[in-house]
Design a protein around this motif. Structure first.
Motif, mmCIF file in Angstrom:
data_model
loop_
_atom_site.group_PDB
_atom_site.id
_atom_site.type_symbol
_atom_site.label_atom_id
_atom_site.label_comp_id
_atom_site.label_asym_id
_atom_site.label_seq_id
_atom_site.Cartn_x
_atom_site.Cartn_y
_atom_site.Cartn_z
ATOM 1 N N ASN A 1 0.833 -1.201 0.000
ATOM 2 C CA ASN A 1 0.000 0.000 0.000
ATOM 3 C C ASN A 1 0.867 1.249 0.000
ATOM 4 O O ASN A 1 1.720 1.422 0.887
ATOM 5 C CB ASN A 1 -0.919 0.042 1.230
ATOM 6 C CG ASN A 1 -2.108 -0.879 1.087
ATOM 7 O OD1 ASN A 1 -2.602 -1.092 -0.017
ATOM 8 N ND2 ASN A 1 -2.571 -1.433 2.196
ATOM 9 N N LEU A 2 0.658 2.109 -0.975
ATOM 10 C CA LEU A 2 1.265 3.443 -0.987
ATOM 11 C C LEU A 2 0.118 4.422 -1.218
ATOM 12 O O LEU A 2 -0.234 4.732 -2.356
ATOM 13 C CB LEU A 2 2.320 3.566 -2.081
ATOM 14 C CG LEU A 2 3.316 4.730 -1.999
ATOM 15 C CD1 LEU A 2 4.404 4.585 -3.045
ATOM 16 C CD2 LEU A 2 2.659 6.096 -2.109
ATOM 17 N N GLN B 1 -1.534 5.128 -4.795
ATOM 18 C CA GLN B 1 -1.170 6.278 -5.618
ATOM 19 C C GLN B 1 -0.607 5.853 -6.975
ATOM 20 O O GLN B 1 0.283 6.517 -7.515
ATOM 21 C CB GLN B 1 -0.146 7.122 -4.867
ATOM 22 C CG GLN B 1 -0.713 7.873 -3.664
ATOM 23 C CD GLN B 1 -1.568 9.045 -4.110
ATOM 24 O OE1 GLN B 1 -1.084 9.974 -4.737
ATOM 25 N NE2 GLN B 1 -2.842 9.002 -3.779
ATOM 26 N N ILE B 2 -1.131 4.775 -7.533
ATOM 27 C CA ILE B 2 -0.571 4.273 -8.777
ATOM 28 C C ILE B 2 -0.848 5.217 -9.942
ATOM 29 O O ILE B 2 0.035 5.460 -10.782
ATOM 30 C CB ILE B 2 -1.087 2.842 -9.079
ATOM 31 C CG1 ILE B 2 -0.332 2.253 -10.269
ATOM 32 C CG2 ILE B 2 -2.596 2.831 -9.291
ATOM 33 C CD1 ILE B 2 1.133 2.022 -10.022
ATOM 34 N N ALA B 3 -2.046 5.785 -10.023
ATOM 35 C CA ALA B 3 -2.371 6.676 -11.140
ATOM 36 C C ALA B 3 -1.484 7.917 -11.168
ATOM 37 O O ALA B 3 -0.914 8.260 -12.215
ATOM 38 C CB ALA B 3 -3.848 7.057 -11.111
ATOM 39 N N PRO B 4 -1.324 8.648 -10.042
ATOM 40 C CA PRO B 4 -0.417 9.801 -10.071
ATOM 41 C C PRO B 4 1.026 9.417 -10.403
ATOM 42 O O PRO B 4 1.719 10.155 -11.106
ATOM 43 C CB PRO B 4 -0.527 10.379 -8.655
ATOM 44 C CG PRO B 4 -1.842 9.895 -8.146
ATOM 45 C CD PRO B 4 -2.046 8.560 -8.761
ATOM 46 N N ASN C 1 5.759 3.108 -17.805
ATOM 47 C CA ASN C 1 6.078 1.740 -17.396
ATOM 48 C C ASN C 1 7.107 1.663 -16.269
ATOM 49 O O ASN C 1 7.783 0.646 -16.112
ATOM 50 C CB ASN C 1 6.560 0.913 -18.594
ATOM 51 C CG ASN C 1 5.515 0.806 -19.676
ATOM 52 O OD1 ASN C 1 4.338 0.588 -19.392
ATOM 53 N ND2 ASN C 1 5.932 0.991 -20.922
ATOM 54 N N HIS C 2 7.198 2.707 -15.470
ATOM 55 C CA HIS C 2 8.080 2.668 -14.304
ATOM 56 C C HIS C 2 7.297 2.608 -12.991
ATOM 57 O O HIS C 2 7.900 2.526 -11.923
ATOM 58 C CB HIS C 2 9.027 3.878 -14.298
ATOM 59 C CG HIS C 2 10.218 3.684 -15.162
ATOM 60 N ND1 HIS C 2 11.500 3.603 -14.666
ATOM 61 C CD2 HIS C 2 10.337 3.530 -16.508
ATOM 62 C CE1 HIS C 2 12.350 3.430 -15.661
ATOM 63 N NE2 HIS C 2 11.664 3.392 -16.793
ATOM 64 N N ALA C 3 5.984 2.648 -13.049
ATOM 65 C CA ALA C 3 5.119 2.433 -11.882
ATOM 66 C C ALA C 3 4.122 1.356 -12.282
ATOM 67 O O ALA C 3 3.230 1.607 -13.100
ATOM 68 C CB ALA C 3 4.414 3.716 -11.464
ATOM 69 N N LEU C 4 4.299 0.163 -11.711
ATOM 70 C CA LEU C 4 3.541 -0.997 -12.156
ATOM 71 C C LEU C 4 2.710 -1.578 -11.021
ATOM 72 O O LEU C 4 2.990 -1.354 -9.845
ATOM 73 C CB LEU C 4 4.488 -2.072 -12.690
ATOM 74 C CG LEU C 4 5.426 -1.652 -13.833
ATOM 75 C CD1 LEU C 4 6.366 -2.796 -14.194
ATOM 76 C CD2 LEU C 4 4.624 -1.203 -15.044
ATOM 77 N N ASN D 1 -5.505 -2.720 -3.658
ATOM 78 C CA ASN D 1 -6.082 -1.444 -3.240
ATOM 79 C C ASN D 1 -6.059 -0.462 -4.416
ATOM 80 O O ASN D 1 -5.384 0.568 -4.372
ATOM 81 C CB ASN D 1 -5.302 -0.881 -2.042
ATOM 82 C CG ASN D 1 -5.980 0.321 -1.414
ATOM 83 O OD1 ASN D 1 -7.130 0.638 -1.712
ATOM 84 N ND2 ASN D 1 -5.260 0.998 -0.539
ATOM 85 N N PRO D 2 -6.799 -0.758 -5.480
ATOM 86 C CA PRO D 2 -6.692 0.055 -6.708
ATOM 87 C C PRO D 2 -7.147 1.493 -6.548
ATOM 88 O O PRO D 2 -6.642 2.393 -7.223
ATOM 89 C CB PRO D 2 -7.587 -0.696 -7.708
ATOM 90 C CG PRO D 2 -8.539 -1.468 -6.854
ATOM 91 C CD PRO D 2 -7.767 -1.856 -5.624
#
Length: 553
Positions: free
Chosen positions: A342-343, A376-379, A387-390, A371-372
């Protein structure tokens, strides 16, 4: 850009692990602690001469003499022993006001300082620079049982969730056997989980469930302290990491790690944390005095020298762990790799994006898919390179909570941040958590090997930061082709060079090969029998020296 020769890298490496004339130093908030065999020196910043200072032995609560020197910024605690804890209370004048502070410090232990890391999933040892990571697969519990079976006198357990097959098999059996042979066993577990193992423990073993209240989160620790007060400093161990003791967490498919540190000073610090929740030092808990979550104090040392390496220790929520995460990522000089379930905190994602916006591009992030909406995956995907945040979509949970910094830069400060602390507001403000930051290239690289395996399976590509390699420039004297390579490569010059000497060093500065040429145009070098990792070539042309770096996959 500054370039480092293999020998300078070796010198930097040795300085980072060895005492300089018997002394090591760690900066605290307002002063630096210098560690000597028979004393501690507290050297305040030149602009911060304390108007008062006092030292208290944490374990006896007795005042300890602080010797003043002719230097108004330097103070000495003499006759210090291994694994002594001191609370330093001091006051400084600041902007016409007096600011009082209290910091707990500790002397070094006499322990071996061995740090051991295990994973329960596949790792990519092609990225090994010194020591291959160890995948215990579904036998992680067997390793824990081995440590429990070797426990001599005291066993303190703080575990979020746990499972065991029966009272006579598995982890519960090992704990029961330890109690039966006279080991003092104390167990804290989260009061909101099923914790199947807890009812299987001998009913005489004292246990304590964390509270269930709106102001409290969860007791999310997964640590064990073995024999903290043993007279032999090579007996105490701390076992911690991301792994809960459930079948999915240990056997898989959930992906986890544990880190074990043989150090008495750290074991005593973890004991202080345990006993704050326990409510005292007794064999049985004191529920009136016990403190969890936001009610705890920042009362443990945070900086340790373990096996010659600096290790930081923080407990949540008292110690401001999120700020330490941001400080660690801001310290990076070459690369950042993050594997966190989780971030959800924007201050961390903003710090990563800020680093990218300021030219630091080698950031690789892997988050779990559970935890979609909160993560903070989108930001991060919008703010970092494509392709550096997966998102890890493999079966089970990518349950890690670690960050690798500067795996590709041994001349910097390679570190790994690891523990139970998810990068969430609950972990920061309500949960009981623990975090370690280990400043060690070897341990850091072991975590990188685990990251590399998961990240590549998620579709990511890892490329070593080669921007500071002279051989990548068109006007360079020599080129290394290919780079990276499998250990067999060509060293090529565009022009014939007379009197060329080539020396190959490994990452620790050990000389691997030496070749001399009276007339040089190209040569093939075979290091196929050497370990994977970084290597350096020193080229000497009539006294003019150039340096090159390459990677053996």
């Amino acid at each position: 850009m500054i370039r480092y020769s293999p020998l300078s890298i070796l010198i930097f490496f040795l300085l980072s692990i060895l005492p300089v004339f018997g002394q090591e130093s760690i900066p605290e908030k307002d002063f630096t602690v210098h560690y000597y065999p028979t004393r501690l020196e507290l050297e305040f910043d030149n602009s911060k001469s304390p108007i008062s200072i006092k030292a208290t032995d944490v374990f006896t609560n007795n005042e300890v003499l602080i010797e003043k020197t002719n230097n108004p910024y330097l103070f000495i605690i003499n006759s210090e022993k291994p694994s002594q804890f001191y609370r330093i209370d001091y006051a400084l004048n600041s902007a016409k006001t007096t600011v009082s502070s209290s910091i707990t410090i500790a002397s070094k232990s006499a322990s071996s300082g061995t740090i051991t890391v295990y994973f329960n999933h596949i790792v990519d040892t092609t990225f090994s620079q010194n020591q291959n990571s160890v995948n215990l697969s579904n036998t992680l519990d067997d390793m824990l049982i081995t440590y429990i079976n070797n426990c001599v006198a005291t066993l303190d357990i703080a575990i979020y969730n746990s499972y065991s097959p029966s009272t006579t098999t598995g982890i519960a059996a090992a704990i029961n056997a330890a109690y039966a042979r006279g080991v003092q066993v104390r167990v804290i577990y989260d009061g909101s989980t099923s914790s199947v193992m807890i009812p299987l423990l001998n009913s005489a073993i004292p246990i304590l469930a964390s509270p269930n209240s709106s102001s409290y989160g969860i007791m999310h620790n997964k640590f064990v302290v073995f024999d903290a007060n043993n007279n032999n400093p090579n007996i105490p161990n701390v076992w911690t990491g991301s792994t809960n003791w459930t079948a999915a967490q240990i056997d898989g498919p959930d992906r986890n790690s544990v880190i074990i540190l043989q150090d008495q000073t750290l074991a005593l610090a973890y004991t202080i944390e345990f006993e704050e929740m326990w409510g005292g030092t007794a064999a049985t808990p004191n529920t009136t005095a016990s403190k969890f979550g936001p009610y705890k104090a920042n009362n443990t040392p945070h900086n340790f020298i373990i096996g010659g390496k600096t290790v930081e220790s923080y407990f949540s929520p008292s110690d401001g762990t999120t700020s330490k995460i941001i400080t660690a990522l801001n310290s990076a000089n070459s690369d950042i790799e993050i594997a966190v379930m989780n971030l959800t905190r924007t201050d961390i994602s903003n710090a990563l994006i800020s680093r990218y916006n300021n030219g630091f591009t080698n950031i690789n992030v892997l988050l779990d898919s559970s935890n979609p909406s909160g993560n903070q995956i989108a930001p991060l995907q919008a703010g970092l390179l494509p392709n550096h945040a997966l998102v890890d979509t493999a079966s089970g949970i990518m349950h890690h909570k670690f960050m690798v910094v500067d795996n590709f830069n041994s001349a910097s400060d390679p570190l790994v941040l690891v523990g139970s602390h998810n990068w969430s507001t609950s972990a920061e403000t309500k949960n009981d958590e623990n975090t370690l930051i280990v400043h060690d290239a070897n341990v850091t690289n072991q975590y990188f090997q685990a990251f590399a395996s998961m990240y590549q399976l998620a579709g990511g590509t890892l490329v070593a930061p080669l921007s500071n390699i002279e051989s990548t420039k068109e006007n360079s004297l020599l080129k290394i082709v290919p780079n990276p390579n499998n250990g067999i490569f060509d060293v090529v010059s565009a022009n014939i060079i007379e009197h060329l000497e080539l020396i190959v060093y490994d990452i620790l500065g050990k000389k691997i090969a030496l070749k001399n040429y009276n007339s040089f145009g190209t040569t093939t070098i075979d290091l196929s029998t050497e370990s994977s990792g970084f290597y350096f070539i020193e080229a000497n042309v009539d006294g003019t020296i150039s340096h090159y770096k390459f990677i053996k996959k």
